[in-house]
Design a protein around this motif. Structure first.
Motif, PDB file in Angstrom:
ATOM      1  N   ILE A   1      74.458  54.515  71.472  1.00 49.15           N
ATOM      2  CA  ILE A   1      75.166  53.267  71.801  1.00 49.15           C
ATOM      3  C   ILE A   1      75.027  52.258  70.670  1.00 49.15           C
ATOM      4  O   ILE A   1      75.987  51.577  70.296  1.00 49.15           O
ATOM      5  CB  ILE A   1      74.635  52.701  73.134  1.00 49.15           C
ATOM      6  CG1 ILE A   1      75.200  53.520  74.292  1.00 49.15           C
ATOM      7  CG2 ILE A   1      74.971  51.237  73.307  1.00 49.15           C
ATOM      8  CD1 ILE A   1      76.717  53.548  74.382  1.00 49.15           C
ATOM      9  N   LEU A   2      73.824  52.206  70.106  1.00 49.83           N
ATOM     10  CA  LEU A   2      73.601  51.264  68.996  1.00 49.83           C
ATOM     11  C   LEU A   2      74.541  51.598  67.833  1.00 49.83           C
ATOM     12  O   LEU A   2      75.200  50.710  67.270  1.00 49.83           O
ATOM     13  CB  LEU A   2      72.147  51.325  68.539  1.00 49.83           C
ATOM     14  CG  LEU A   2      71.800  50.473  67.309  1.00 49.83           C
ATOM     15  CD1 LEU A   2      72.024  48.988  67.598  1.00 49.83           C
ATOM     16  CD2 LEU A   2      70.370  50.704  66.868  1.00 49.83           C
ATOM     17  N   LEU A   3      74.624  52.863  67.497  1.00 48.82           N
ATOM     18  CA  LEU A   3      75.479  53.264  66.362  1.00 48.82           C
ATOM     19  C   LEU A   3      76.958  53.027  66.658  1.00 48.82           C
ATOM     20  O   LEU A   3      77.719  52.667  65.765  1.00 48.82           O
ATOM     21  CB  LEU A   3      75.248  54.747  66.032  1.00 48.82           C
ATOM     22  CG  LEU A   3      73.880  55.059  65.418  1.00 48.82           C
ATOM     23  CD1 LEU A   3      73.688  56.564  65.294  1.00 48.82           C
ATOM     24  CD2 LEU A   3      73.726  54.402  64.063  1.00 48.82           C
ATOM     25  N   SER A   4      77.327  53.232  67.938  1.00 52.15           N
ATOM     26  CA  SER A   4      78.746  53.020  68.261  1.00 52.15           C
ATOM     27  C   SER A   4      79.115  51.547  68.222  1.00 52.15           C
ATOM     28  O   SER A   4      80.291  51.201  68.109  1.00 52.15           O
ATOM     29  CB  SER A   4      79.078  53.611  69.634  1.00 52.15           C
ATOM     30  OG  SER A   4      78.497  52.832  70.646  1.00 52.15           O
ATOM     31  N   MET A   5      78.133  50.667  68.326  1.00 56.49           N
ATOM     32  CA  MET A   5      78.419  49.229  68.268  1.00 56.49           C
ATOM     33  C   MET A   5      78.536  48.720  66.837  1.00 56.49           C
ATOM     34  O   MET A   5      78.981  47.592  66.613  1.00 56.49           O
ATOM     35  CB  MET A   5      77.322  48.446  68.996  1.00 56.49           C
ATOM     36  CG  MET A   5      77.346  48.622  70.504  1.00 56.49           C
ATOM     37  SD  MET A   5      75.938  47.864  71.297  1.00 56.49           S
ATOM     38  CE  MET A   5      76.428  46.161  71.279  1.00 56.49           C
ATOM     39  N   LEU A   6      78.120  49.530  65.905  1.00 52.74           N
ATOM     40  CA  LEU A   6      78.179  49.098  64.507  1.00 52.74           C
ATOM     41  C   LEU A   6      79.445  49.647  63.855  1.00 52.74           C
ATOM     42  O   LEU A   6      79.898  50.747  64.183  1.00 52.74           O
ATOM     43  CB  LEU A   6      76.942  49.616  63.759  1.00 52.74           C
ATOM     44  CG  LEU A   6      75.593  49.158  64.336  1.00 52.74           C
ATOM     45  CD1 LEU A   6      74.446  49.857  63.613  1.00 52.74           C
ATOM     46  CD2 LEU A   6      75.430  47.654  64.238  1.00 52.74           C
ATOM     47  N   PRO A   7      80.014  48.898  62.942  1.00 52.31           N
ATOM     48  CA  PRO A   7      81.261  49.356  62.297  1.00 52.31           C
ATOM     49  C   PRO A   7      81.013  50.404  61.229  1.00 52.31           C
ATOM     50  O   PRO A   7      81.334  50.226  60.065  1.00 52.31           O
ATOM     51  CB  PRO A   7      81.835  48.063  61.709  1.00 52.31           C
ATOM     52  CG  PRO A   7      80.639  47.221  61.448  1.00 52.31           C
ATOM     53  CD  PRO A   7      79.618  47.556  62.486  1.00 52.31           C
ATOM     54  N   LEU A   8      80.394  51.499  61.643  1.00 51.97           N
ATOM     55  CA  LEU A   8      80.024  52.541  60.680  1.00 51.97           C
ATOM     56  C   LEU A   8      80.882  53.791  60.813  1.00 51.97           C
ATOM     57  O   LEU A   8      81.194  54.446  59.823  1.00 51.97           O
ATOM     58  CB  LEU A   8      78.549  52.938  60.887  1.00 51.97           C
ATOM     59  CG  LEU A   8      77.514  51.846  60.644  1.00 51.97           C
ATOM     60  CD1 LEU A   8      76.131  52.357  61.016  1.00 51.97           C
ATOM     61  CD2 LEU A   8      77.542  51.413  59.188  1.00 51.97           C
ATOM     62  N   PHE A   9      81.243  54.108  62.032  1.00 53.30           N
ATOM     63  CA  PHE A   9      81.883  55.404  62.268  1.00 53.30           C
ATOM     64  C   PHE A   9      83.284  55.256  62.845  1.00 53.30           C
ATOM     65  O   PHE A   9      83.568  54.316  63.581  1.00 53.30           O
ATOM     66  CB  PHE A   9      81.026  56.250  63.206  1.00 53.30           C
ATOM     67  CG  PHE A   9      79.629  56.458  62.703  1.00 53.30           C
ATOM     68  CD1 PHE A   9      79.378  57.258  61.594  1.00 53.30           C
ATOM     69  CD2 PHE A   9      78.560  55.819  63.312  1.00 53.30           C
ATOM     70  CE1 PHE A   9      78.097  57.432  61.117  1.00 53.30           C
ATOM     71  CE2 PHE A   9      77.269  55.988  62.840  1.00 53.30           C
ATOM     72  CZ  PHE A   9      77.036  56.793  61.740  1.00 53.30           C
ATOM     73  N   GLY A  10      84.115  56.236  62.530  1.00 56.07           N
ATOM     74  CA  GLY A  10      85.488  56.265  63.014  1.00 56.07           C
ATOM     75  C   GLY A  10      85.583  56.799  64.429  1.00 56.07           C
ATOM     76  O   GLY A  10      84.570  57.051  65.090  1.00 56.07           O
ATOM     77  N   THR A  11      86.811  56.988  64.866  1.00 54.01           N
ATOM     78  CA  THR A  11      87.081  57.342  66.260  1.00 54.01           C
ATOM     79  C   THR A  11      86.400  58.650  66.671  1.00 54.01           C
ATOM     80  O   THR A  11      85.808  58.737  67.743  1.00 54.01           O
ATOM     81  CB  THR A  11      88.598  57.472  66.472  1.00 54.01           C
ATOM     82  OG1 THR A  11      89.228  56.307  65.938  1.00 54.01           O
ATOM     83  CG2 THR A  11      88.944  57.602  67.932  1.00 54.01           C
TER      84      THR A  11
END
Lengths: 223, 640
Positions: A173-183
């Motif tokens: 969840i933490l990583l999905s909240m950061l603008p690091l990864f695409g769809t």
């Protein structure tokens, strides 16, 4: 088969298995509630109240004990809230978590993880495996020493499972909240979160059940 | 009555003559032959069109003909292309029964300041628009009003059984499919001339007049009834010139053929004549500050995406079009089709035209389930208040002559974020209908505009008109007068009502004007597809708070409610009312974004702490196991 269906089956199986297990190992009601009790037909209700009673610490518990119990109780409540908010819409309404449920879920699960980590720091030493608890090592060493109660081993296993699953559950969840990864990675992270949540739930149910059984044993046979 | 019968008989007679004179090339369609222009040998080189010109009767036109007749696209182009098939194409099949209307698009908007009317019309069965017949508009009147931006295909046959005695199809000719409107790639093509010829009722001269090698003078409008262009008769008034066509003799070759610079690859400028939009406040009438669609900037043309075969059923390019269209490219030609690929597509679509795969870093997938691509990428960014806009078809942009003020009707507003038929939220243009009508039970429908026009114009005579093209300032008293007059009209059925500004005005038993709500008073709308903005200019690119804030225009922007009624002009609605979302929840949710940095920090600490415990105790466990398995470790039994 979708992950939602798999999750439903896994949860039902877990609850059923624990229920069946409890039916076989449950102590006699007379031992548990005393022979002189009135209204024996209320025993099922008493049985339901028991887990709540088990949360309270012993009279002789110190500050750390009280704090540990407090955190455990908080974790139990927050887990219940997180579980309901996570699965109510998916199971009963067949849609993704959204709306106020989502907001409550985010808040409660973050608080749950916070309490959980605090509880882990307070009690991690109690859940360290001793070599003697490892059945594989015992067989290998032809050990004949004092056997460890399986419930205690189960408890430790579930403790580390919970802690281990906390990592992907929260990190995804933490990583999905950061603008690091695409769809695509986002979708994978959500999948990781969902699978971790399913396993985490199973681990929590088994941990709580084992803890309750252990408490029951101590209540019935103190010392 | 008697004259009408003669007129109809004459028209029928003319049709029989026309049928007899149709050339063999055109009748080939009836024989089921393949037209040479509709088949291909596979060469990608364009066909050079050096053609004979044919008039309506299929007779070859020579520059020495007297009188010179306008060439007919039906017979000239129809020599090699199946005209009847083309007539089923999307741009010209608007009044054909049985055509699936697909996703709603921009209707024709009838706007009349004198009667305070603004109503969406279409032969297509879209929600929020009315069939032209509903306001008593005949195909002839439709052609006169909107022919300026029609691709043709209207004729006396479209009148059906009803007889429009005002119609002058005989004098004007039919409005044939205007192939040149799209396919003429010659720089000298002047589509505005088409509108001029429509206004002059020169229907049969309209399409040829747009070409670079001919010009048309005179007006069929000035000719008397029953005037016949074939006879070349002159009107008595020498100031009135009959429609006359002039060809550039230098364009005819030795064989009296003419080179047409027509192309299958339609130039963008041809599309722009009917599909231009103007942002009234920001760019105004000037266009030098406006950026064009990112796809055009990247080098694509409109028809790279909006393609069609000989049937001219052009791909419109919206999500779900493949469910109603037989065009094999329909599924492939959506945002998703090119940028992500569509499994249902019969052609390999992913990455067409080098379409980049969108990354959408950090955007939760739920956005793609609830929003259209255009929500973030198309049209102007939402502001605190919707902006006025104008379009070619609604305001006659690109047509020479009429002054187009910023306040002229119809009043369109954008962007309004609404939910589409598939449940996704996207940007729309809207207008608020205003019309005089009748209420029968719970149904409201507009009244025949011509039958109430004298009454309304008389009643609104003293209404203030700050701008002749803008709304008149209507008071409740005006409404009372008109509604009272309508009730007394002979043959008027139902309760007279005036729909305007999201309200329905009617008279109660005491003759007082009452207000109520009704679906018919809701806004007419159509989705915004262009201009597409690149990722760096997408909504939400700056931060989540662009949409998830308590005052974010996307959710809480004000939507202007347009009305001519005095005192009602400042009313607005909130964008979220069009989206079916809970405003309370969205505001609560927006407030959580202030705590997001804290949440991220907490989660980071949790992950770090859990990882640290696992690492430390994992290493400790590994060490213990290794020590335990070490055969030289004499203490291992002590652990047991």
């Amino acid at each position: 088969m979708t992950l939602v269906q798999i999750s439903m089956i896994v949860f039902v199986m877990t609850v059923l298995l624990t229920a069946v297990h409890f039916m076989f190992r449950a102590p006699d009601n007379d031992r548990l509630f005393g022979r002189a009790r009135r209204c024996k037909w209320l025993d099922p209700l008493r049985m339901l109240i028991l887990p709540c009673v088990s949360v309270f610490p012993r009279r002789d518990a110190g500050f750390a004990g009280w704090l540990r119990h407090l955190l455990t109780a908080a974790c139990a409540v927050l887990f219940a809230v997180s579980f309901v908010t996570a699965y109510y819409q998916r199971f009963l309404e067949g849609r993704q978590i959204t709306g106020y449920f989502q907001m409550i879920h985010i808040g409660s699960s973050a608080a749950l993880m916070g309490c959980l980590i605090a509880a882990v720091f307070l009690s991690v030493r109690r859940f360290v495996f001793a070599p003697a608890e490892n059945p594989f090592l015992r067989r290998k060493l032809s050990d004949t020493g004092r056997r460890v109660m399986p419930s205690r081993l189960m408890l430790k296993c579930m403790f580390w499972a919970i802690l281990g699953l906390t990592l992907p559950l929260t990190a995804s969840i933490l990583l999905s909240m950061l603008p690091l990864f695409g769809t695509e990675v986002q979708e994978m992270l959500i999948l990781i979160h969902r699978v971790s949540a399913m396993l985490f739930t199973v681990a929590v149910i088994l941990f709580a059940y084992t803890l309750f059984c252990k408490w029951l044993d101590e209540v019935i046979s103190p010392g | 009555m008697y004259l009408g019968w003669i007129e109809n008989s004459m028209r029928d007679f003319r049709w029989y003559i026309l049928l007899l004179l149709i050339p063999a090339a055109v009748t080939a369609a009836a024989d089921g032959q393949d037209y040479i222009g509709d088949t291909s040998d596979g060469s990608r080189s364009p066909t050079v069109h050096i053609l004979n010109l044919y008039d309506e009767q299929g007779t070859k036109i020579l520059p020495s003909d007297e009188p010179l007749l306008p060439f007919s696209l039906r017979t000239t182009c129809g020599e090699c292309h199946d005209y009847s098939t083309i007539a089923g194409g999307w741009h010209v099949n608007f009044n054909r029964p049985g055509v699936n209307p697909g996703r709603r698009a921009q209707p024709w908007i009838y706007a009349d300041p004198t009667t305070a009317t603004q109503i969406g019309l279409s032969y297509r069965n879209w929600p929020g628009v009315w069939h032209p017949e509903a306001i008593g508009m005949t195909p002839w009147e439709f052609a006169l009003h909107f022919g300026r931006h029609l691709a043709g295909n209207l004729s006396e046959k479209d009148e059906g059984e009803a007889v429009d005695y005002q119609a002058r199809w005989m004098e004007s000719g039919t409005l044939e499919i205007n192939c040149l409107a799209c396919h003429d790639a010659e720089p000298g093509h002047d589509q505005s001339e088409y509108a001029v010829q429509i206004a002059r009722e020169n229907f049969r001269w309209a399409a040829p007049a747009t070409g670079a090698f001919m010009s048309v003078k005179g007006a069929a409008r000035d000719m008397p009834d029953m005037w016949d262009h074939l006879l070349g008769e002159l009107p008595e008034d020498p100031k009135k010139i009959p429609p006359t066509v002039y060809y550039d003799p230098g364009r005819f070759d030795h064989d009296h053929k003419v080179f047409f610079d027509v192309s299958r690859k339609i130039p963008n400028n041809r599309c722009y004549f009917c599909h231009s939009n103007s942002d009234v406040l920001t760019t105004g009438m000037g266009k030098w500050t406006a950026d064009q669609d990112v796809h055009l900037t990247a080098g694509l043309s409109c028809v790279d995406c909006h393609r069609n075969g000989p049937d001219h059923m052009i791909v419109r390019g919206y999500e779900g079009e493949s469910e109603v269209s037989a065009n094999p490219l329909a599924a492939a030609t959506t945002c998703q089709g090119c940028h992500l690929g569509d499994e249902s597509s019969v052609v390999s679509a992913k990455g067409r035209f080098a379409a980049p795969k969108p990354e959408h870093h950090g955007i939760p997938g739920v956005h793609f389930e609830k929003l259209t691509c255009t929500a973030c990428h198309s049209g102007p960014r939402p502001e605190a208040l919707t902006q006025p806009t104008q379009t070619s078809r609604a305001h006659g942009l690109g047509v020479h002559g009429p002054e187009k003020t910023a306040s002229m009707l119809p009043h369109l507003y954008y962007p309004v974020y609404m939910r589409n038929d598939r449940g996704k939220i996207g940007p729309y243009k809207i207008f608020w209908p205003a019309f005089w009508g009748r209420r029968v039970d719970e149904t409201i429908e507009p009244a025949d505009i011509d039958s109430i026009r004298p009454l309304v114009e008389k009643a609104l005579k003293d209404a203030a008109r700050p701008d002749g093209e803008d709304w008149p300032e209507i008071t409740v008293e005006h409404i009372r007068t008109v509604l009272g007059g309508m009730a007394k009209l002979k043959g008027f059925e139902g309760i007279p009502v005036y729909v305007a500004g999201a309200k329905v005005y009617a008279l109660d038993a005491q003759g007082q004007v009452t207000e109520s709500a009704h679906a018919a008073a809701g806004p007419g709308s159509w989705p915004i597809a262009h201009a597409v903005r690149p990722a760096e200019q997408a909504l939400g690119e700056k931060s989540c708070e662009e949409c998830h804030a308590k005052d974010a225009p996307f959710l809480f922007g004000a939507v202007t409610i347009d009305t001519p009624v005095v005192g009602e002009g400042s009313r607005t609605m909130t964008m979220i009312e069009f989206q079916g979302l809970d405003a309370g929840y969205m505001k609560s949710f927006a407030s959580t974004f202030a705590a997001r940095p804290v949440l991220k920090a907490v989660l980071f600490v949790i992950v770090f702490a859990a990882g640290l415990v696992l690492l430390l105790y994992g290493l400790r466990a590994a060490g213990a196991i290794l020590r335990f398995l070490d055969p030289d470790n004499k203490d291992r039994q002590e652990h047991v």
